[in-house]
Design an enzyme around this catalytic site. Structure first.
Site, PDB file in Angstrom:
ATOM      1  N   ASP A  82       0.842  -1.198   0.000  1.00  0.00           N
ATOM      2  CA  ASP A  82       0.000   0.000   0.000  1.00  0.00           C
ATOM      3  C   ASP A  82       0.878   1.250   0.000  1.00  0.00           C
ATOM      4  OD1 ASP A  82       0.781   0.341   2.739  1.00  0.00           O
ATOM      5  OD2 ASP A  82      -0.819  -1.031   3.320  1.00  0.00           O
ATOM      6  N   ASP A  84       1.230   5.321   1.142  1.00  0.00           N
ATOM      7  CA  ASP A  84       0.774   6.463   1.926  1.00  0.00           C
ATOM      8  C   ASP A  84       1.432   7.702   1.351  1.00  0.00           C
ATOM      9  OD1 ASP A  84      -0.631   4.874   3.797  1.00  0.00           O
ATOM     10  OD2 ASP A  84       1.282   4.333   4.709  1.00  0.00           O
ATOM     11  N   ASP A 160       7.762   6.449  13.392  1.00  0.00           N
ATOM     12  CA  ASP A 160       8.320   5.539  14.395  1.00  0.00           C
ATOM     13  C   ASP A 160       9.796   5.213  14.163  1.00  0.00           C
ATOM     14  OD1 ASP A 160       7.498   4.104  12.170  1.00  0.00           O
ATOM     15  OD2 ASP A 160       6.218   2.699  13.267  1.00  0.00           O
TER      16      ASP A 160
HETATM   17  P1  ATP Z   1       3.636  -2.178   6.249  1.00  0.00           P
HETATM   18  O1  ATP Z   1       4.577  -2.411   5.127  1.00  0.00           O
HETATM   19  O2  ATP Z   1       3.435  -3.391   7.031  1.00  0.00           O
HETATM   20  O3  ATP Z   1       2.372  -1.474   5.839  1.00  0.00           O
HETATM   21  P2  ATP Z   1       4.294   0.389   7.358  1.00  0.00           P
HETATM   22  O4  ATP Z   1       5.522   0.906   8.038  1.00  0.00           O
HETATM   23  O5  ATP Z   1       3.974   0.991   6.026  1.00  0.00           O
HETATM   24  O6  ATP Z   1       4.409  -1.178   7.253  1.00  0.00           O
HETATM   25  P3  ATP Z   1       1.746   1.390   8.149  1.00  0.00           P
HETATM   26  O7  ATP Z   1       0.872   0.985   9.273  1.00  0.00           O
HETATM   27  O8  ATP Z   1       1.249   1.265   6.760  1.00  0.00           O
HETATM   28  O9  ATP Z   1       3.091   0.574   8.326  1.00  0.00           O
HETATM   29  O10 ATP Z   1       2.190   2.882   8.442  1.00  0.00           O
HETATM   30  C1  ATP Z   1       2.680   3.784   7.460  1.00  0.00           C
HETATM   31  C2  ATP Z   1       3.706   4.734   8.061  1.00  0.00           C
HETATM   32  O11 ATP Z   1       3.098   5.532   9.088  1.00  0.00           O
HETATM   33  C3  ATP Z   1       4.874   4.060   8.776  1.00  0.00           C
HETATM   34  O12 ATP Z   1       5.877   3.697   7.873  1.00  0.00           O
HETATM   35  C4  ATP Z   1       5.322   5.130   9.742  1.00  0.00           C
HETATM   36  O13 ATP Z   1       6.067   6.132   9.095  1.00  0.00           O
HETATM   37  C5  ATP Z   1       4.010   5.737  10.158  1.00  0.00           C
HETATM   38  N1  ATP Z   1       3.465   5.073  11.353  1.00  0.00           N
HETATM   39  C6  ATP Z   1       2.576   4.047  11.398  1.00  0.00           C
HETATM   40  N2  ATP Z   1       2.274   3.709  12.656  1.00  0.00           N
HETATM   41  C7  ATP Z   1       2.980   4.535  13.445  1.00  0.00           C
HETATM   42  C8  ATP Z   1       3.091   4.701  14.848  1.00  0.00           C
HETATM   43  N3  ATP Z   1       2.429   3.909  15.680  1.00  0.00           N
HETATM   44  N4  ATP Z   1       3.911   5.686  15.316  1.00  0.00           N
HETATM   45  C9  ATP Z   1       4.591   6.491  14.463  1.00  0.00           C
HETATM   46  N5  ATP Z   1       4.534   6.370  13.138  1.00  0.00           N
HETATM   47  C10 ATP Z   1       3.744   5.430  12.617  1.00  0.00           C
HETATM   48 MG    MG Z   2       2.166   0.580   4.886  1.00  0.00          MG
END
Ligand code: ATP
Ligand code: MG
Length: 457
Positions: A82, A84, A160
């Protein structure tokens, strides 16, 4: 194997990149600017929906970057699942630009932009949560509401891990790196931005994310990021059950569930999450069953197949259902009502910690509810089971029960053969009907007396 392959690809790329980095990179404010020549992101891995969203925002005069896990994945040269986008446009401004969009969320307001059946999540740069604005913090330090907008740089501090604070502008093809995320990725490290204790207190889910992302990406959790986790594990008790569910679902469907569960247990993080699972994992048969289920799910996901979360959660809680079922039966309840009482009890108990969505619990109950029917192999009943809309899931579940040693394998094999057999052969496979036929009670209508009976006819 895939992880090893990715690491190999990544490590190979790293050496080449570091050489170019010296010449190609420059500083933008507090960020390192990494050019296309240095990062070598393959643009074909980026969805056109994400590109169109960035272009739309930039044409309207705003900044827009692909951010977070997607950039991390692109740098590791694999396709993000996905995308963002982070922007300086407010949710209302984003909403005005894209005809098919909607503002969502309360704790964290953002915009979903829809392109065909793909959804791109667009969030406005977040600022420091101490700043004035729409923010709220609990006594424990946990951030409850977080709608304070800020600059790009402030947004990066709030992410994070360093590898998740990378911003890719697909129009000029540059990556902005505020916290040395690229270097950490090269060193195979998952490092928390800022003071890890404070960051876990702000949001305890970050502990789960550390475990999940390290298992999924084959990154080592950096020592300081790792150190406080075990001590702070109890903070997870304070997190709303629906948020825990979302994070655990990601963990179970990451393709690395077995490894993640192992890591959660090693760090005592599992207590607050799946208290029932905790008990299950302590019984050898329960553990075998759950681990088999997780392994199956991992294999499916890594082979690019889908996996049904209802099935998975049904397996995770099955041994607790079994235990409660035995108790209700011992209390004199009939087989099927006892099973239904057990199912409801376990789902209710689980919901207090981690709320499994209703859309999943309905299917879980169907899968569980079918199980006694597989043990009836006489008369017309097995034919009816084959036509059940959830037959396939129920049958797969039965096979797991057999493989884990809970039921004889012969039962699972019988169903495999029965489903494959022709109509005639099926009849010959049936076992003799030993269940005494119930005598039908005749429903005698009581005569209507007096004026206290009301009919609607
Ligand atoms: P995945 O590949 O599993 O989706 P991801 O890192 O992209 O991992 P997401 O939940 O899609 O995880 O979150 C997108 C982004 O938002 C993260 O990469 C991070 O920058 C930020 N983020 C998500 N959750 C948190 C959190 N709890 N605290 C701070 N930043 C966060
Ligand atoms: Mg993600």
């Amino acid at each position: 194997m895939i992880k090893k392959f990715l690491q190999k690809v990544f490590n190979k790329k790293t050496k080449a990149q570091i050489a170019i980095n010296q010449a190609d990179n420059s500083q933008v404010g507090s960020a390192k600017r990494i050019t296309a020549k240095a990062h070598k992101i393959n643009k074909n891995l980026i969805s056109s929906a994400a590109l169109k969203t960035c272009e739309g925002l930039q044409k309207a005069g705003f900044e827009a970057f692909i951010v977070g896990g997607a950039v991390r994945d692109l740098l590791m040269n694999y396709k993000p699942k996905d995308f963002d986008i982070a922007t300086d446009a407010t949710p209302e401004e984003v909403y005005k630009i894209f005809r098919r969009s909607r503002i969502i969320g309360r704790r964290f307001r953002l915009v979903h932009v829809l392109w065909g059946n793909e959804t791109i999540e667009v969030s406005t740069f977040r600022g420091h949560h101490q700043a004035d604005g729409d923010g709220q913090t609990a006594d424990s330090g946990r951030i409850i509401r977080d709608n304070i907008f800020g600059s790009l740089e402030e947004d990066a501090v709030r992410r994070d891990f360093t590898a998740n604070a990378l911003y890719y502008n697909p129009v000029n093809e540059e990556v902005l790196d505020f916290h040395n995320g690229v270097a950490d990725l090269h060193a195979n490290l998952l490092r928390m931005i800022g003071d890890p204790v404070t960051r876990y207190q702000e949001d305890p889910v970050r502990m789960l994310r550390a475990v999940r992302l390290s298992a999924k990406l084959g990154l080592k959790i950096e020592a300081k990021t790792q150190a406080p986790i075990q001590k702070l594990a109890d903070l997870l008790q304070d997190v709303p059950p629906s948020r825990l569910f979302d994070e655990m679902l990601k963990l179970f469907l990451s393709g690395h569930a077995v490894e993640s569960i192992g890591a959660l247990r090693a760090q005592h993080l599992h207590h607050g999450l799946l208290p029932l699972l905790d008990v299950v994992l302590e019984q050898p048969l329960g553990e075998r069953f759950v681990m088999l289920a997780l392994k199956n799910t991992d294999d499916r996901i890594l082979a690019g197949k889908s996996s049904n979360p209802s099935f998975l959660f049904a397996t995770l809680l099955w041994h607790e259902v079994l235990k409660a079922w035995e108790i209700y039966k011992a209390q004199g309840h009939n087989l099927i009502p006892a099973l239904h009482m057990a199912m409801n009890e376990i789902i209710d108990a689980q919901a207090k910690k981690l709320a499994i969505h209703n859309r999943f619990t309905a299917t879980m109950k169907e899968i569980w509810g079918m199980q006694p029917r597989f043990e009836q192999r006489a008369g017309k009943r097995p034919f009816a089971v084959l036509t059940h809309p959830r037959y396939r899931a129920g049958y797969d579940f039965l096979l797991l029960r057999c493989e884990s040693g809970e039921l004889p394998m012969e039962l699972g094999n019988w169903w495999t053969d029965f489903a494959d057999a022709s109509g005639e052969a099926r009849t010959t496979m049936l076992l003799p009907d030993t269940v005494p036929k119930k005598r039908r009670k005749r429903n005698r209508k009581k005569p209507v007396t007096g004026t206290d009976s009301v009919t609607h006819e």
